[in-house]
Design a protein around this motif. Structure first.
Motif, mmCIF file in Angstrom:
data_model
loop_
_atom_site.group_PDB
_atom_site.id
_atom_site.type_symbol
_atom_site.label_atom_id
_atom_site.label_comp_id
_atom_site.label_asym_id
_atom_site.label_seq_id
_atom_site.Cartn_x
_atom_site.Cartn_y
_atom_site.Cartn_z
ATOM 1 N N HIS A 169 0.985 -1.285 0.023
ATOM 2 C CA HIS A 169 0.047 0.028 -0.071
ATOM 3 C C HIS A 169 0.622 1.084 -0.034
ATOM 4 O O HIS A 169 0.380 2.258 -0.446
ATOM 5 N N ASN A 254 -7.382 0.427 -6.304
ATOM 6 C CA ASN A 254 -8.369 0.200 -5.084
ATOM 7 C C ASN A 254 -9.791 0.622 -5.515
ATOM 8 O O ASN A 254 -10.005 1.357 -6.343
ATOM 9 N N GLN A 314 4.329 12.858 2.022
ATOM 10 C CA GLN A 314 3.618 12.386 0.826
ATOM 11 C C GLN A 314 2.380 13.244 0.277
ATOM 12 O O GLN A 314 2.209 13.194 -0.820
ATOM 13 N N GLU A 388 1.284 8.995 -4.683
ATOM 14 C CA GLU A 388 0.100 8.518 -4.020
ATOM 15 C C GLU A 388 -0.294 7.169 -4.534
ATOM 16 O O GLU A 388 -0.970 6.999 -5.601
ATOM 17 N N GLY A 391 -4.980 6.580 -3.173
ATOM 18 C CA GLY A 391 -5.810 7.574 -2.638
ATOM 19 C C GLY A 391 -7.030 7.025 -2.787
ATOM 20 O O GLY A 391 -7.639 6.494 -4.108
HETATM 21 C C1 GLC Z 1 -1.676 3.914 1.567
HETATM 22 C C2 GLC Z 1 -1.629 4.873 0.597
HETATM 23 C C3 GLC Z 1 -2.943 5.567 -0.258
HETATM 24 C C4 GLC Z 1 -3.816 4.239 -0.541
HETATM 25 C C5 GLC Z 1 -4.137 3.216 0.746
HETATM 26 C C6 GLC Z 1 -5.006 2.214 0.444
HETATM 27 O O1 GLC Z 1 -2.079 4.323 2.667
HETATM 28 O O2 GLC Z 1 -0.819 6.005 1.017
HETATM 29 O O3 GLC Z 1 -2.593 5.991 -1.463
HETATM 30 O O4 GLC Z 1 -5.152 4.583 -1.005
HETATM 31 O O5 GLC Z 1 -2.695 3.053 1.310
HETATM 32 O O6 GLC Z 1 -4.304 1.326 -0.343
#
Ligand code: GLC
Ligand code: ADP
Length: 489
Positions: A169, A254, A314, A388, A391
């Motif tokens: 992630h 995601n 970030q 990212e 996100g």
């Molecule tokens: C991490 C990333 C983010 C992502 C999340 C879930 O925290 O920073 O970009 O959406 O994981 O995968």
């Protein structure tokens, strides 16, 4: 398929960011598709076991650590509105603390806490006699499961046909551990630690590398991030490892749980609305302005810029620091922030709030209900991230007709496209270079469209029509799981 979800964060129980949301939303979707996921999570002090109806099983789980045994109690419950089993591993030494990772700075024994958690996953499965087809481990906290699966549990009949899938992630958090301590605690010993071995990176144990090397398949959370991390700018030093495992690495975008993040159903917002009721969105804005204490909320026409974010490097906060005083000082926008994180960023935002009390409200902290309200009520959401991985916030915002202003990186690049007035296509405003001038130009384009109909309605309807449902994401993972199983059958 029997699937074990191994993740340090699972919504609604334990969350600092998007990891929690996606861990539970995938489980819901898999169960909907007839799969059989179970979730195993540490029993953090902050989980309200009464509220979520967890019960002790009275099972004691013995967890081998180094050359001794440690133990845990096991609690069971189900994900809200489902039959999906959730197991909590109770060990007061490790998890009876206020933070997930720290309070707020990292606990010094996070190596030991998460090695314990990763090893306990197997012992919980044994106690339940649950034979997993897949162990799906998220981020560095659960990464050691991938190594245990291929070593200590390799010949255990319960796991001999289990495939390991590891999801990255965020490469910014890798889990750098002191070798002697980590290798011994994990039961491998120092004989398994040498330069270039699967645990080692620059002389330390690197949990992220360990997960990547031992997994049967590796995924990350957007197609663009999967490409970006082959290069040093984004790979946080792991480009060699990622390229080595490149044939087994895939990016899966995601998705959103539209039962939770949906303006037609959201229980946290002031007034529910659909794509044909944009006039109700303005009521949300007025109510939010009132709630957060703007005394001049009679000026609804001023665009409201929202941000809901962890406050880390970030997230592109340096770009905001270059520009927000200008926007607020010249009364171009209103700004509301909900976030917490690095103290220098928290201090910057507090200062901003003091300098511009008439048109900015800064809320340092974590508040789920307020996050929903800000995402629904703002006109724009700011995500000028330096990187990212995916996100989720911009995807949530789109569904609420709240227009994202983003940098074209990772999942932001895969979900937000520039609005083009001539064609009427696009759902947001996008800039490429990590540069305050480029960011500023995107904001100015956004302000122009905000003040010009029919474009403002078109872009919001484009945004609300997007479908980033996690049901698609879940199907993509099932494909990867089948692909991983080919390696162990
Ligand atoms: C991490 C990333 C983010 C992502 C999340 C879930 O925290 O920073 O970009 O959406 O994981 O995968
Ligand atoms: P990341 O995982 O990098 O933090 P994402 O956009 O994937 O970024 O997910 C962030 C999630 O955390 C979203 O659900 C967002 O609403 C939530 N969130 C972030 N900060 C806060 C906060 N201070 N209060 C409540 N929710 C927050």
């Amino acid at each position: 398929m029997n699937i074990i979800v191994a993740s340090a964060e699972v919504a609604p129980y334990a969350k600092t960011g998007g990891l929690a949301d996606i861990s539970s939303s995938l489980a819901y979707q898999w169960s909907h598709y007839g799969q059989n996921p179970i979730i195993i999570l540490p029993k953090y002090k902050t989980i309200d076991t009464n509220y979520y109806n967890f019960k002790p099983t009275y099972k004691v789980i013995y967890v081998p650590m180094a050359w001794w045994m440690e133990y845990a109690h096991l609690w069971e419950g189900t994900l809200p509105d489902s039959e999906i089993p959730v197991y909590l591993i109770e060990n007061a030494d490790y998890f009876d603390r206020y933070g997930i990772y720290g309070e707020p700075s990292e606990y010094p024994d996070n190596d030991r806490r998460f090695i314990f958690y990763s090893r306990a996953i197997f012992e919980v499965a044994k106690a339940l006699n649950f034979k997993p087809h897949i162990i799906h481990a998220h981020d560095f906290h659960a990464a050691f499961t991938m190594a245990f699966l291929k070593s200590q549990y390799r010949f255990d009949p319960l796991f001999s046909k289990t495939a390991g899938v590891y999801t990255i992630h965020n490469l910014a958090y890798q889990g750098w551990f002191e070798p002697e301590r980590a290798m011994n605690l994990a039961g491998f010993g120092m004989k398994e630690f040498y330069p270039g071995c699967w645990f080692e990176h620059y002389g330390k144990v690197n949990a992220m590398k360990t997960g990547i090397m031992f997994a049967d398949k590796i995924t990350t959370v957007s197609p663009t991030y999967a490409k970006e991390i082959r290069n040093p700018y984004y790979s946080e030093g792991l480009q060699g490892v990622l390229n080595l495992r490149g044939a087994d690495l895939i990016g899966i975008l995601n998705g959103v749980d539209y039962n939770i993040w949906n303006p037609e159903k959201d229980k946290y917002i002031f007034e529910k609305y659909s794509i044909n009721e944009l006039d109700k969105k303005i009521k949300n804005k007025l109510n939010l302005l009132k709630l957060i204490g703007f005394n001049n909320y009679g000026e609804p026409e001023l665009p409201l810029f929202g941000m809901v974010s962890r406050l880390t490097e970030q997230k592109g906060i340096d770009l905001l620091m270059a520009k927000l005083d200008d926007y607020l000082g010249n009364n171009l926008i209103r700004f509301v922030l909900l976030g917490s994180g690095e103290s220098h960023y928290e201090d910057y935002f507090r200062g901003l709030g003091w300098r511009h009390p008439k048109n900015s409200v800064i809320h340092i902290g974590y508040n789920n209900a307020l996050a929903h309200k800000i995402i629904a009520s703002s006109d724009f959401i700011l995500m000028p991230s330096r990187f990212e991985p995916c996100g989720l916030t911009q995807m949530y915002a789109l569904k609420y007709g709240t227009i994202p202003i983003v940098r074209a990186t990772g999942g932001l690049n895969d979900t937000v496209s520039e609005y083009i007035p001539i064609t009427g296509k696009g759902n947001g405003f996008v800039f490429l270079h990590y540069d305050a001038g480029d960011f500023d130009y995107a904001v100015k384009r956004a302000l122009r469209i905000y003040n010009s109909q029919p474009h403002w309605n078109i872009i919001r309807k484009n945004a609300m029509s997007e479908d980033f449902s996690s049901s698609k994401t879940a199907l993509e993972y099932l494909k990867v799981f089948k692909w991983a199983l080919e390696k162990v059958l």
